[in-house]
Design a protein around this motif. Structure first.
Motif, PDB file in Angstrom:
ATOM      1  N   LEU A 244       1.154  -0.836  -0.085  1.00 30.27           N
ATOM      2  CA  LEU A 244      -0.209  -0.234   0.671  1.00 30.27           C
ATOM      3  C   LEU A 244       0.876   0.885   0.347  1.00 30.27           C
ATOM      4  N   ALA A 245       2.240   1.049   0.822  1.00 30.33           N
ATOM      5  CA  ALA A 245       2.724   2.500   0.959  1.00 30.33           C
ATOM      6  C   ALA A 245       3.339   2.641  -0.981  1.00 30.33           C
ATOM      7  N   ARG A 246       3.729   1.219  -1.483  1.00 29.26           N
ATOM      8  CA  ARG A 246       4.555   1.343  -2.684  1.00 29.26           C
ATOM      9  C   ARG A 246       3.441   2.077  -3.761  1.00 29.26           C
ATOM     10  N   ASP A 247       1.786   2.300  -3.609  1.00 25.54           N
ATOM     11  CA  ASP A 247       0.590   2.184  -4.305  1.00 25.54           C
ATOM     12  C   ASP A 247       0.538   3.818  -3.735  1.00 25.54           C
ATOM     13  N   ARG A 248       0.668   4.424  -2.527  1.00 20.88           N
ATOM     14  CA  ARG A 248       0.440   6.394  -2.286  1.00 20.88           C
ATOM     15  C   ARG A 248       1.482   6.452  -3.256  1.00 20.88           C
ATOM     16  N   GLY A 249       2.983   5.783  -3.303  1.00 19.05           N
ATOM     17  CA  GLY A 249       4.282   6.792  -4.052  1.00 19.05           C
ATOM     18  C   GLY A 249       5.256   6.913  -3.813  1.00 19.05           C
ATOM     19  N   ALA A 250       5.302   6.180  -2.425  1.00 17.78           N
ATOM     20  CA  ALA A 250       6.588   6.315  -1.717  1.00 17.78           C
ATOM     21  C   ALA A 250       7.878   5.688  -2.475  1.00 17.78           C
ATOM     22  N   ASP A 251       8.910   6.369  -2.441  1.00 14.72           N
ATOM     23  CA  ASP A 251      10.003   5.655  -3.052  1.00 14.72           C
ATOM     24  C   ASP A 251      10.385   4.649  -2.103  1.00 14.72           C
ATOM     25  N   GLU A 252      10.451   5.333  -0.723  1.00 13.89           N
ATOM     26  CA  GLU A 252      11.155   4.528   0.316  1.00 13.89           C
ATOM     27  C   GLU A 252      10.197   4.188   1.001  1.00 13.89           C
ATOM     28  N   VAL A 253       9.931   2.936   1.154  1.00 12.60           N
ATOM     29  CA  VAL A 253       9.509   2.281   2.459  1.00 12.60           C
ATOM     30  C   VAL A 253       9.945   1.990   3.695  1.00 12.60           C
ATOM     31  N   LEU A 254      10.227   1.794   4.444  1.00 15.97           N
ATOM     32  CA  LEU A 254      11.103   1.514   5.811  1.00 15.97           C
ATOM     33  C   LEU A 254      10.540   1.600   7.128  1.00 15.97           C
ATOM     34  N   LEU A 255      11.366   1.147   7.631  1.00 17.69           N
ATOM     35  CA  LEU A 255      10.937   0.215   9.211  1.00 17.69           C
ATOM     36  C   LEU A 255      11.853   0.033  10.604  1.00 17.69           C
ATOM     37  N   PHE A 256      11.685   0.242  11.668  1.00 16.90           N
ATOM     38  CA  PHE A 256      12.520   0.000  12.478  1.00 16.90           C
ATOM     39  C   PHE A 256      11.912  -1.294  12.539  1.00 16.90           C
ATOM     40  N   THR A 257      12.990  -1.674  13.269  1.00 19.95           N
ATOM     41  CA  THR A 257      12.564  -3.450  14.273  1.00 19.95           C
ATOM     42  C   THR A 257      13.913  -3.174  16.047  1.00 19.95           C
ATOM     43  N   ASP A 258      13.399  -3.513  16.521  1.00 19.91           N
ATOM     44  CA  ASP A 258      14.429  -4.003  17.926  1.00 19.91           C
ATOM     45  C   ASP A 258      15.093  -5.287  18.385  1.00 19.91           C
ATOM     46  N   LEU A 259      16.296  -5.266  18.258  1.00 19.79           N
ATOM     47  CA  LEU A 259      17.322  -5.555  17.618  1.00 19.79           C
ATOM     48  C   LEU A 259      18.013  -6.557  18.940  1.00 19.79           C
ATOM     49  N   ALA A 260      16.748  -6.685  19.714  1.00 14.22           N
ATOM     50  CA  ALA A 260      16.714  -7.578  20.933  1.00 14.22           C
ATOM     51  C   ALA A 260      15.699  -8.590  20.038  1.00 14.22           C
ATOM     52  N   ASN A 261      14.818  -8.438  19.389  1.00 17.59           N
ATOM     53  CA  ASN A 261      14.276  -9.315  18.940  1.00 17.59           C
ATOM     54  C   ASN A 261      14.100  -9.933  17.319  1.00 17.59           C
ATOM     55  N   PRO A 262      15.218 -11.515  17.601  1.00 20.00           N
ATOM     56  CA  PRO A 262      15.642 -11.399  16.247  1.00 20.00           C
ATOM     57  C   PRO A 262      13.903 -12.457  15.242  1.00 20.00           C
ATOM     58  N   THR A 263      13.281 -12.529  16.339  1.00 20.25           N
ATOM     59  CA  THR A 263      12.128 -13.180  15.370  1.00 20.25           C
ATOM     60  C   THR A 263      11.810 -12.070  14.056  1.00 20.25           C
ATOM     61  N   SER A 264      11.569 -11.239  14.672  1.00 15.06           N
ATOM     62  CA  SER A 264      11.053  -9.864  13.700  1.00 15.06           C
ATOM     63  C   SER A 264      11.559  -8.764  12.832  1.00 15.06           C
ATOM     64  N   ASN A 265      12.716  -9.316  13.093  1.00 14.41           N
ATOM     65  CA  ASN A 265      14.118  -8.942  12.286  1.00 14.41           C
ATOM     66  C   ASN A 265      13.905  -9.816  11.247  1.00 14.41           C
ATOM     67  N   GLY A 266      14.557 -11.179  11.468  1.00 18.30           N
ATOM     68  CA  GLY A 266      14.061 -12.439   9.970  1.00 18.30           C
ATOM     69  C   GLY A 266      12.536 -12.152   8.973  1.00 18.30           C
ATOM     70  N   LEU A 267      11.626 -11.996   9.772  1.00 19.11           N
ATOM     71  CA  LEU A 267      11.033 -11.760   9.407  1.00 19.11           C
ATOM     72  C   LEU A 267      10.604 -10.784   8.089  1.00 19.11           C
ATOM     73  N   TYR A 268      11.052  -9.569   9.020  1.00 17.35           N
ATOM     74  CA  TYR A 268      10.555  -8.137   7.387  1.00 17.35           C
ATOM     75  C   TYR A 268      12.146  -8.395   6.436  1.00 17.35           C
ATOM     76  N   GLN A 269      12.976  -9.249   7.022  1.00 13.39           N
ATOM     77  CA  GLN A 269      14.207  -9.678   5.772  1.00 13.39           C
ATOM     78  C   GLN A 269      13.505 -10.707   4.794  1.00 13.39           C
ATOM     79  N   ARG A 270      12.494 -11.574   5.379  1.00 11.71           N
ATOM     80  CA  ARG A 270      12.297 -12.726   3.476  1.00 11.71           C
ATOM     81  C   ARG A 270      11.184 -11.686   3.415  1.00 11.71           C
ATOM     82  N   ILE A 271      10.559 -11.099   3.883  1.00 11.15           N
ATOM     83  CA  ILE A 271       9.583 -10.076   3.022  1.00 11.15           C
ATOM     84  C   ILE A 271      10.436  -9.101   2.232  1.00 11.15           C
ATOM     85  N   GLY A 272      11.153  -8.903   2.435  1.00  8.01           N
ATOM     86  CA  GLY A 272      12.182  -7.885   1.537  1.00  8.01           C
ATOM     87  C   GLY A 272      13.078  -6.560   1.676  1.00  8.01           C
TER      88      GLY A 272
END
Length: 299
Positions: A244-272
């Protein structure tokens, strides 16, 4: 030596006029400043607290080289700075008598400012969180997808959004950056929350989006109630809002993760999502209030 000066103001328009080109030059590293000031511009200067925000910018030879802001009672946020520039910011803020309960910034900048603040105020910097900023590359939707579908939250979801935002804030050990109801209103106003719901319509997870500013949109927050975690709902919601962010015209889609949470860091990398930079947050404890005030304030 190049002429260097920090300038502080409580005038948001002045800050954006003077710092705008600098902030737009690296919308990824400056995403927090861009999104918070956009919220202040559209929601009012008291969006994050009862006190007026303070903005700062560093000028060298007529060009802006750094910026910061604080929305009391929250921590100071600083754009990436050299060690010398971080020290000059600490000197500037102590001369102003500014109370600084903590700092968030790119990791090296946060550490440099925390050390400079310790030297000048006697505060003890306490690490609070280590984060990683990611940028979306090629979006990969998780497979298999969980049952259900995504939908953009509507006015009837306001109570749910406010409750989940409060729960999210407590889960990550933060006070709410703005009142939960105000946060829900702000996100509903621009279609800024997507829910993943079960086939019967029960909401299972949410993923938020900041407004489009300087070509960037940040995914925040992503939340699944504790009893529903581990079933793919957060990943599905995050992939949907990323699209949806790209559909709305974003050149950069960003997010922050907590480095203490390996599960979320791994998930977001799998998404791209791919790493951009590491950030750090410090709290300051035990600082001498008298050393953080100008002489006139101590009379």
């Amino acid at each position: 030596m190049r002429p260097t000066a920090w300038h502080s103001t409580d005038d948001l328009d002045e800050f954006l006029t003077r710092a705008g080109d600098f902030l737009h030059s690296r919308p990824d590293l400056h995403t927090v400043v861009l999104t918070v000031t956009e919220s202040l511009r559209t929601r009012g200067l008291r969006a994050y607290g009862d006190e007026a925000p303070l903005f700062g910018l560093l000028e060298e030879d007529g060009s802006v080289r750094g910026a910061c802001f604080r929305t009391p009672p929250h921590r100071l946020h600083v754009t990436p700075l050299t060690t010398a520039r971080a020290d000059s910011l600490a000197a500037h803020l102590t001369a102003l008598g500014q109370a600084v309960p903590g700092v968030g910034a790119e990791a090296a900048t946060a550490a440099d400012f925390a050390e400079a603040w310790r030297r000048r105020t006697g505060a003890t910097p306490v690490p609070h969180r280590r984060q990683r900023l990611y940028r979306l590359g090629t979006l990969t939707v998780p497979r298999p997808a969980p049952e259900g579908r995504a939908r953009i939250a509507q006015e009837g979801d306001r109570e749910l959004l406010a409750r989940w935002y409060g729960e999210f804030s407590r889960d990550v050990g933060e006070s709410e950056s703005m009142r939960a109801e105000s946060w829900a209103d702000a996100r509903l106003a621009h279609g800024g929350v997507t829910l993943w719901q079960a086939p019967d319509g029960t909401p299972l997870a949410m993923a938020g989006l900041t407004p489009l500013v300087a070509g960037q949109i940040r995914v925040a927050p992503v939340y699944t109630p504790a009893p529903l975690r581990g079933r793919g709902y957060a990943g599905a919601a995050t992939a949907e809002v990323s699209r949806l962010a790209r559909d709305r015209g974003a050149d950069e889609v960003l997010l922050f993760t907590d480095l203490a949470n390996p599960t979320s860091n791994g998930l977001y990398q799998r998404i791209g999502y791919r790493p951009v930079a590491d950030f750090a947050v410090y709290d300051f404890q035990g600082q001498s209030s008298s050393r953080a005030q100008p002489p006139s304030a101590r009379r």
